[in-house]
Design a protein around this motif. Sequence first.
Motif, PDB file in Angstrom:
ATOM      1  N   LYS A 189       0.833  -1.210   0.000  1.00 16.80           N
ATOM      2  CA  LYS A 189       0.000   0.000   0.000  1.00 16.80           C
ATOM      3  C   LYS A 189       0.862   1.251   0.000  1.00 16.80           C
ATOM      4  O   LYS A 189       1.820   1.366   0.759  1.00 16.80           O
ATOM      5  N   GLY A 190       0.502   2.170  -0.873  1.00 14.52           N
ATOM      6  CA  GLY A 190       1.237   3.423  -0.977  1.00 14.52           C
ATOM      7  C   GLY A 190       2.440   3.360  -1.890  1.00 14.52           C
ATOM      8  O   GLY A 190       3.015   4.396  -2.250  1.00 14.52           O
ATOM      9  N   ARG A 191       2.864   2.152  -2.264  1.00  7.75           N
ATOM     10  CA  ARG A 191       4.029   2.019  -3.150  1.00  7.75           C
ATOM     11  C   ARG A 191       3.651   1.437  -4.511  1.00  7.75           C
ATOM     12  O   ARG A 191       4.260   1.768  -5.525  1.00  7.75           O
ATOM     13  N   THR A 224       0.715   0.405  -7.521  1.00  5.99           N
ATOM     14  CA  THR A 224      -0.573   0.800  -8.083  1.00  5.99           C
ATOM     15  C   THR A 224      -0.946  -0.161  -9.196  1.00  5.99           C
ATOM     16  O   THR A 224      -0.154  -0.376 -10.121  1.00  5.99           O
TER      17      THR A 224
END
Length: 121
Positions: free
Chosen positions: A64-66, A68
Amino acid sequence: VQLQASGGGLVQTGGSLRLSCAASERIFTRYGMGWFRQAPGKEREFVAAIKRGGRSTSYGDSMKGRFTISRDNAKNTVYLQMNSLKPEDTAVYYCGAFQAGGTMRSDYDYWGQGTLVTVSS
């Protein structure tokens, strides 16, 4: 071949890679798509999934956050953009197709052949 993954390679810590998975039209239009990874000696781990409509995504906690996930309906292709890569991201990455769920390995009906990602420290 119904799912063809590509884009793996060697990258330094902090770098980025984009994986692609080209699917047959029959699969892409009917299934959600996702990515799992498997490091040597470890079980296959959920990375990310995107549902057939493209508006609902899920990620593994460490991604998450890294990472996509996205899909291009015109190209029948799903992408995994990976940023801020770490050595622990080193693994073979597999794309797959599912009809429901998408976060469990057992959800998947089809798998691609895998592409190796190596992150050097």
